[in-house]
Design a protein around this motif. Structure first.
Motif, PDB file in Angstrom:
ATOM      1  N   VAL A 265      52.047  29.060  30.839  1.00 53.60           N
ATOM      2  CA  VAL A 265      51.408  30.060  29.961  1.00 53.60           C
ATOM      3  C   VAL A 265      49.822  30.249  30.230  1.00 53.60           C
ATOM      4  CG1 VAL A 265      51.233  30.765  27.448  1.00 53.60           C
ATOM      5  CG2 VAL A 265      53.400  29.876  28.116  1.00 53.60           C
ATOM      6  N   ALA A 266      49.314  28.899  30.189  1.00 53.05           N
ATOM      7  CA  ALA A 266      47.816  28.846  30.554  1.00 53.05           C
ATOM      8  C   ALA A 266      47.572  29.677  31.748  1.00 53.05           C
ATOM      9  CB  ALA A 266      47.544  27.652  30.322  1.00 53.05           C
ATOM     10  N   ILE A 267      48.300  29.053  32.724  1.00 53.76           N
ATOM     11  CA  ILE A 267      47.913  29.877  34.127  1.00 53.76           C
ATOM     12  C   ILE A 267      48.131  31.148  34.343  1.00 53.76           C
ATOM     13  CG2 ILE A 267      48.726  29.816  36.546  1.00 53.76           C
ATOM     14  CD1 ILE A 267      49.292  26.698  36.334  1.00 53.76           C
ATOM     15  N   LEU A 268      49.197  31.523  33.568  1.00 50.06           N
ATOM     16  CA  LEU A 268      49.361  33.153  33.612  1.00 50.06           C
ATOM     17  C   LEU A 268      48.487  33.673  32.724  1.00 50.06           C
ATOM     18  CD1 LEU A 268      51.740  35.080  34.439  1.00 50.06           C
ATOM     19  CD2 LEU A 268      52.919  34.664  32.142  1.00 50.06           C
ATOM     20  N   LEU A 269      47.705  33.250  31.684  1.00 48.08           N
ATOM     21  CA  LEU A 269      46.892  34.051  30.987  1.00 48.08           C
ATOM     22  C   LEU A 269      45.446  34.131  31.603  1.00 48.08           C
ATOM     23  CD1 LEU A 269      47.486  32.523  27.293  1.00 48.08           C
ATOM     24  CD2 LEU A 269      47.882  34.983  28.104  1.00 48.08           C
ATOM     25  N   VAL A 270      45.284  32.818  32.636  1.00 50.86           N
ATOM     26  CA  VAL A 270      44.078  32.967  33.472  1.00 50.86           C
ATOM     27  C   VAL A 270      44.308  34.127  34.400  1.00 50.86           C
ATOM     28  CG1 VAL A 270      42.861  31.931  34.974  1.00 50.86           C
ATOM     29  CG2 VAL A 270      43.434  30.602  33.083  1.00 50.86           C
ATOM     30  N   GLY A 271      45.575  34.058  34.989  1.00 50.08           N
ATOM     31  CA  GLY A 271      45.753  35.191  36.085  1.00 50.08           C
ATOM     32  C   GLY A 271      45.466  36.719  35.571  1.00 50.08           C
ATOM     33  N   VAL A 272      45.932  36.855  34.312  1.00 55.54           N
ATOM     34  CA  VAL A 272      46.078  38.217  33.817  1.00 55.54           C
ATOM     35  C   VAL A 272      44.514  38.392  33.310  1.00 55.54           C
ATOM     36  CG1 VAL A 272      46.441  39.337  31.545  1.00 55.54           C
ATOM     37  CG2 VAL A 272      48.145  38.154  32.484  1.00 55.54           C
ATOM     38  N   ILE A 273      43.740  37.595  32.906  1.00 59.46           N
ATOM     39  CA  ILE A 273      42.194  37.677  32.633  1.00 59.46           C
ATOM     40  C   ILE A 273      41.364  37.926  33.848  1.00 59.46           C
ATOM     41  CG2 ILE A 273      39.926  36.629  31.827  1.00 59.46           C
ATOM     42  CD1 ILE A 273      41.739  34.938  29.944  1.00 59.46           C
ATOM     43  N   LEU A 274      41.920  37.182  34.920  1.00 60.87           N
ATOM     44  CA  LEU A 274      41.070  37.648  36.280  1.00 60.87           C
ATOM     45  C   LEU A 274      41.506  38.997  36.790  1.00 60.87           C
ATOM     46  CD1 LEU A 274      41.822  34.199  38.265  1.00 60.87           C
ATOM     47  CD2 LEU A 274      39.616  35.189  37.410  1.00 60.87           C
ATOM     48  N   PHE A 275      42.974  39.451  36.664  1.00 55.92           N
ATOM     49  CA  PHE A 275      43.274  40.741  36.920  1.00 55.92           C
ATOM     50  C   PHE A 275      42.667  41.762  36.322  1.00 55.92           C
ATOM     51  CE2 PHE A 275      46.273  44.349  37.344  1.00 55.92           C
ATOM     52  CZ  PHE A 275      46.541  44.262  38.589  1.00 55.92           C
ATOM     53  N   ARG A 276      42.520  41.793  34.910  1.00 53.24           N
ATOM     54  CA  ARG A 276      41.848  42.871  34.282  1.00 53.24           C
ATOM     55  C   ARG A 276      40.253  42.573  34.501  1.00 53.24           C
ATOM     56  NH1 ARG A 276      44.510  42.375  28.198  1.00 53.24           N
ATOM     57  NH2 ARG A 276      46.535  43.181  28.897  1.00 53.24           N
ATOM     58  N   LYS A 277      39.625  41.576  34.633  1.00 52.02           N
ATOM     59  CA  LYS A 277      38.265  41.520  35.031  1.00 52.02           C
ATOM     60  C   LYS A 277      37.764  42.407  36.318  1.00 52.02           C
ATOM     61  CE  LYS A 277      35.135  37.942  33.929  1.00 52.02           C
ATOM     62  NZ  LYS A 277      34.504  36.573  34.043  1.00 52.02           N
ATOM     63  N   ASP A 278      38.777  42.171  37.340  1.00 49.60           N
ATOM     64  CA  ASP A 278      38.587  42.850  38.805  1.00 49.60           C
ATOM     65  C   ASP A 278      39.036  44.009  38.687  1.00 49.60           C
ATOM     66  OD1 ASP A 278      37.386  42.773  41.131  1.00 49.60           O
ATOM     67  OD2 ASP A 278      39.005  41.937  41.934  1.00 49.60           O
ATOM     68  N   LYS A 279      38.779  44.983  37.775  1.00 52.86           N
ATOM     69  CA  LYS A 279      39.406  46.303  37.857  1.00 52.86           C
ATOM     70  C   LYS A 279      38.817  47.004  39.071  1.00 52.86           C
ATOM     71  CE  LYS A 279      40.228  46.889  33.080  1.00 52.86           C
ATOM     72  NZ  LYS A 279      39.473  47.522  31.891  1.00 52.86           N
ATOM     73  N   PRO A 280      39.416  47.849  39.893  1.00 51.65           N
ATOM     74  CA  PRO A 280      39.057  48.550  40.953  1.00 51.65           C
ATOM     75  C   PRO A 280      37.903  49.547  40.325  1.00 51.65           C
ATOM     76  CG  PRO A 280      41.263  49.202  40.732  1.00 51.65           C
ATOM     77  CD  PRO A 280      40.801  47.980  39.792  1.00 51.65           C
ATOM     78  N   SER A 281      36.919  49.685  41.184  1.00 54.22           N
ATOM     79  CA  SER A 281      35.818  50.510  40.905  1.00 54.22           C
ATOM     80  C   SER A 281      36.104  52.053  41.231  1.00 54.22           C
ATOM     81  CB  SER A 281      34.345  50.197  41.449  1.00 54.22           C
ATOM     82  OG  SER A 281      34.475  50.040  42.961  1.00 54.22           O
ATOM     83  N   SER A 282      35.633  52.800  40.321  1.00 51.58           N
ATOM     84  CA  SER A 282      35.607  54.367  40.403  1.00 51.58           C
ATOM     85  C   SER A 282      34.812  54.701  41.625  1.00 51.58           C
ATOM     86  CB  SER A 282      35.273  54.906  39.116  1.00 51.58           C
ATOM     87  OG  SER A 282      36.112  54.572  38.089  1.00 51.58           O
ATOM     88  N   ALA A 283      34.987  55.773  42.019  1.00 54.29           N
ATOM     89  CA  ALA A 283      34.089  56.495  43.096  1.00 54.29           C
ATOM     90  C   ALA A 283      32.601  56.520  42.649  1.00 54.29           C
ATOM     91  CB  ALA A 283      34.750  57.638  43.567  1.00 54.29           C
ATOM     92  N   GLY A 284      31.690  55.903  43.492  1.00 54.96           N
ATOM     93  CA  GLY A 284      30.297  56.064  43.002  1.00 54.96           C
ATOM     94  C   GLY A 284      29.829  55.056  42.026  1.00 54.96           C
ATOM     95  N   GLU A 285      30.852  54.312  41.499  1.00 56.23           N
ATOM     96  CA  GLU A 285      30.443  53.294  40.529  1.00 56.23           C
ATOM     97  C   GLU A 285      29.977  52.075  41.113  1.00 56.23           C
ATOM     98  OE1 GLU A 285      32.663  50.483  37.397  1.00 56.23           O
ATOM     99  OE2 GLU A 285      33.275  52.485  37.196  1.00 56.23           O
ATOM    100  N   VAL A 286      28.692  51.422  40.900  1.00 58.79           N
ATOM    101  CA  VAL A 286      28.069  50.173  41.417  1.00 58.79           C
ATOM    102  C   VAL A 286      28.733  49.050  40.666  1.00 58.79           C
ATOM    103  CG1 VAL A 286      26.237  49.149  42.061  1.00 58.79           C
ATOM    104  CG2 VAL A 286      26.149  51.501  42.207  1.00 58.79           C
ATOM    105  N   LYS A 287      29.347  48.022  41.323  1.00 51.43           N
ATOM    106  CA  LYS A 287      29.575  46.831  40.708  1.00 51.43           C
ATOM    107  C   LYS A 287      28.372  45.895  40.702  1.00 51.43           C
ATOM    108  CE  LYS A 287      34.178  45.701  40.647  1.00 51.43           C
ATOM    109  NZ  LYS A 287      35.103  44.856  41.157  1.00 51.43           N
TER     110      LYS A 287
END
Length: 161
Positions: free
Chosen positions: A139-161
């Motif tokens: 559960v802990a590892i899965l939650l870390v994965g979900v947090i990492l997944f949500r944190k790294d959303k693909p950027s919209s066109a023209g958006e600077v990361k």
């Protein structure tokens, strides 16, 4: 790369959850097997008169340990140890035609069987505890994965990361 890593982490969490579930399931299965085998034999050795009157049978680790200890006490009334039993024989060896030797070794076999049952229940408890720990880790590892997944959303066109 971040989303791929997040997916890999989530997959590892799912694997840990599944492994934990398997461990717990195997523990429950083996516990049920031992309990069924004990109940089939209808053993009451070491139970109180009230427990026996209530229809109770030896069917758990604590009762099996009491049964083993009771047998050890009974064996002690025949001979303090197996070596003492052999020393009392004229030739110093086990004699299957000697009723005392036979009674002692049959009791010793029963005591060993109950000790193995106690060991079996202990291994089952360890297996189930390991499974529970794997589930928590999963559960802990899965939650870390979900947090990492949500944190790294693909950027919209023209958006600077």
């Amino acid at each position: 790369m971040g989303r791929k890593l997040a997916i890999i982490v989530m997959l590892l969490g799912i694997v840990s959850l599944a492994a934990g579930g398997v461990y717990i399931g195997l523990g429950v299965q083996k516990n049920n097997y031992l309990v069924k085998q004990l109940k089939t034999q209808k053993v009451t050795l070491g139970l109180t008169a009230a427990q026996i009157a209530n229809g109770d049978l030896v069917d758990n680790m604590q009762e099996a340990q009491v049964a083993a200890n009771t047998l050890a006490e009974h064996l002690g009334s025949i001979a303090a140890t197996y070596s003492n039993l052999m020393a009392a024989n004229p030739n110093g060896k086990y004699d299957p035609t000697n009723a005392t030797d036979l009674t002692y070794t049959q009791g010793l076999n029963m005591e060993n069987s109950f000790n193995m049952i106690v060991l079996g229940f202990g291994v089952i408890q360890e297996t189930e505890a390991t499974g529970a720990i794997l589930v928590v880790i999963g559960v802990a590892i899965l939650l870390v994965g979900v947090i990492l997944f949500r944190k790294d959303k693909p950027s919209s066109a023209g958006e600077v990361k």
